[in-house]
Design an enzyme around this catalytic site. Structure first.
Site, PDB file in Angstrom:
ATOM      1  N   ASP A   1       0.859  -1.183   0.000  1.00  0.00           N
ATOM      2  CA  ASP A   1       0.000   0.000   0.000  1.00  0.00           C
ATOM      3  C   ASP A   1       0.900   1.239   0.000  1.00  0.00           C
ATOM      4  O   ASP A   1       1.890   1.302   0.739  1.00  0.00           O
ATOM      5  CB  ASP A   1      -0.891  -0.016   1.249  1.00  0.00           C
TER       6      ASP A   1
ATOM      7  N   ASN B   1      -3.265  12.943  -3.256  1.00  0.00           N
ATOM      8  CA  ASN B   1      -4.510  13.323  -3.931  1.00  0.00           C
ATOM      9  C   ASN B   1      -4.983  14.704  -3.486  1.00  0.00           C
ATOM     10  O   ASN B   1      -5.409  15.525  -4.311  1.00  0.00           O
ATOM     11  CB  ASN B   1      -5.607  12.291  -3.641  1.00  0.00           C
TER      12      ASN B   1
ATOM     13  N   HIS C   1      -6.448  14.354  -8.030  1.00  0.00           N
ATOM     14  CA  HIS C   1      -6.633  12.923  -8.304  1.00  0.00           C
ATOM     15  C   HIS C   1      -5.931  12.477  -9.588  1.00  0.00           C
ATOM     16  O   HIS C   1      -5.517  11.319  -9.695  1.00  0.00           O
ATOM     17  CB  HIS C   1      -8.129  12.599  -8.388  1.00  0.00           C
TER      18      HIS C   1
ATOM     19  N   ASP D   1      -3.547   9.336  -9.851  1.00  0.00           N
ATOM     20  CA  ASP D   1      -3.673   8.254 -10.843  1.00  0.00           C
ATOM     21  C   ASP D   1      -2.335   7.969 -11.519  1.00  0.00           C
ATOM     22  O   ASP D   1      -1.973   6.811 -11.760  1.00  0.00           O
ATOM     23  CB  ASP D   1      -4.719   8.628 -11.897  1.00  0.00           C
TER      24      ASP D   1
ATOM     25  N   GLU E   1      -5.226   2.216  -3.324  1.00  0.00           N
ATOM     26  CA  GLU E   1      -3.777   2.198  -3.557  1.00  0.00           C
ATOM     27  C   GLU E   1      -3.151   0.896  -3.079  1.00  0.00           C
ATOM     28  O   GLU E   1      -1.934   0.808  -2.906  1.00  0.00           O
ATOM     29  CB  GLU E   1      -3.113   3.395  -2.861  1.00  0.00           C
TER      30      GLU E   1
END
Length: 404
Positions: free
Chosen positions: A280, A288, A293, A297, A323
């Protein structure tokens, strides 16, 4: 790298089915067309020849009825001279028409005259066509040149003929005998062939046009179906953002690996182990919130690229959600799985991520476990690696925690 999920599907099925059905249908329809056209043409030839035979026979009977059915001659028989004279008259008359043979029968089925002298006097006992004629019915049938004609004693004709039987009546409309004529219809053979060929060509052209249009429609639809299947397949197997396996595909791949381990045990082979890593990204929410965002990404996509760089070709990885990512390491024990996780951790930490001109230092936390018992469920194994990963995050992140 196991990045391709193989499933059996055939989006071109409709095209193949259309080709098979279309080809078989064309063969059947063309064959039936040829068969029907041939028999229709044959029936026309029979009708024409039958009309000719009856018309010619009626003229013969009208002119020679006395000679043919005179009771005295029937009782006494014909002299050779009488037959010669009558034969010359009849042959002269028949020379104007395409008549190969004539036979005249009395009511007792005896041949009282024929242009083939050697069969005069023979009784035709089992001729069904003659029986019908003596009952007042006209009947005809086509005889090809390679077929034996009528009585076994007769010569075989070198022509296609229509053999017609019809009754002969006296002045008071009583049946006194029958006549058989062989009308040459060889000249119609080319016409029949032409009619059959024309019909076959026309119907074939129509069928080809219909088939081509149908194939174009089905092919267009098939491409759309294939495109839809591909999209559905990708949605079912791959993560739409990163292009790697999604959760369902990871579970399927894990169960396959566990099944292989079970098979080895059943076959008496040494069991293999399966390394499982859950990872993670640390502080991903902050990325973010700070950069947006879209930047997040891009970080996720870059993260999957580095996972790929650090793994073997046959290792499996995918996005579990958000994630979080899961990595499956076949034939890898606990120690080697932990080492693989640490290599990936260093690779991520070592090189910053460049997002829209901004250099971001990213770290990740890793939870590692290993499966030695294939009868242990994947959910249980994943729960262990997930627990280990959260221990790593709670300890400050950027570290590997193993759990058995």
């Amino acid at each position: 790298m196991k990045n391709i999920h193989k499933i059996e599907r055939n989006p071109n099925f409709l095209e193949h089915l259309l080709i098979i059905i279309g080809s078989l249908s064309m063969i059947v329809i063309v064959t039936l067309t040829a068969f029907t056209t041939y028999h229709s043409a044959k029936e026309d030839v029979l009708n024409i020849a039958e009309d000719d035979a009856v018309r010619i026979g009626t003229v013969i009977v009208k002119h020679y009825q006395y000679d043919l059915f005179n009771k005295n001659k029937l009782n006494k028989g014909w002299s050779s001279l009488e037959i010669d004279m009558f034969d010359r008259h009849v042959k002269y008359f028949l020379s104007q028409f395409e008549i190969h043979k004539i036979k005249v029968f009395n009511f007792k089925r005896n041949i009282i005259y024929s242009n083939e002298r050697d069969i005069i006097g023979i009784k035709d006992k089992n001729n069904k066509s003659l029986t019908k004629a003596l009952q007042g019915k006209i009947n005809s049938h086509l005889v090809h040149e390679d077929e034996t004609v009528d009585l076994s004693e007769e010569k075989q004709l070198n022509a296609d003929v229509v053999e017609t039987y019809f009754p002969v009546y006296n002045d008071i409309e009583e049946i006194v005998g029958a006549m058989e004529l062989y009308v040459d219809v060889t000249r119609y053979k080319d016409e029949i062939i032409h009619r059959v060929t024309t019909s076959v060509v026309n119907i074939s052209a129509i069928l080809i046009i219909v088939f081509a249009i149908s194939y174009f429609i089905v092919r267009t639809g098939s491409k759309e179906v294939k495109s839809l299947l591909d999209r559905l397949h990708n949605m079912a197997v791959y993560d739409t953002l990163t292009g790697v396996y999604n959760r369902g595909a990871i579970i399927e791949q894990a169960n396959k690996e566990l099944s292989l381990m079970k098979r080895r045990i059943i076959n008496g082979e040494p069991p293999k182990c399966l390394g499982i890593i859950m990872t993670d990204l640390d502080y991903f929410k902050k990325i973010n919130d700070t950069y947006g965002h879209q930047a997040g990404d891009k970080v996720l996509c870059g993260f999957t690229d580095r996972i790929k760089q650090s793994l073997r070709e046959y290792d499996v990885y995918g996005r579990w959600g958000g994630e979080e990512f899961v990595i499956l390491l076949p034939e890898t024990d606990h120690e080697k799985a932990a080492a693989a996780a640490d290599r990936l951790r260093k690779l991520i930490m070592k090189k910053p991520f460049s997002i829209n001109g901004t250099s971001l230092n990213i770290t990740a936390s890793f939870g590692v476990t290993c499966c030695y018992d294939p009868y242990e469920s994947f959910d249980t194994l994943l729960a262990k690696s997930d627990e280990a990963m959260y221990e790593a995050k709670e300890s400050g992140g950027n570290r590997v925690v193993s759990k058995q």
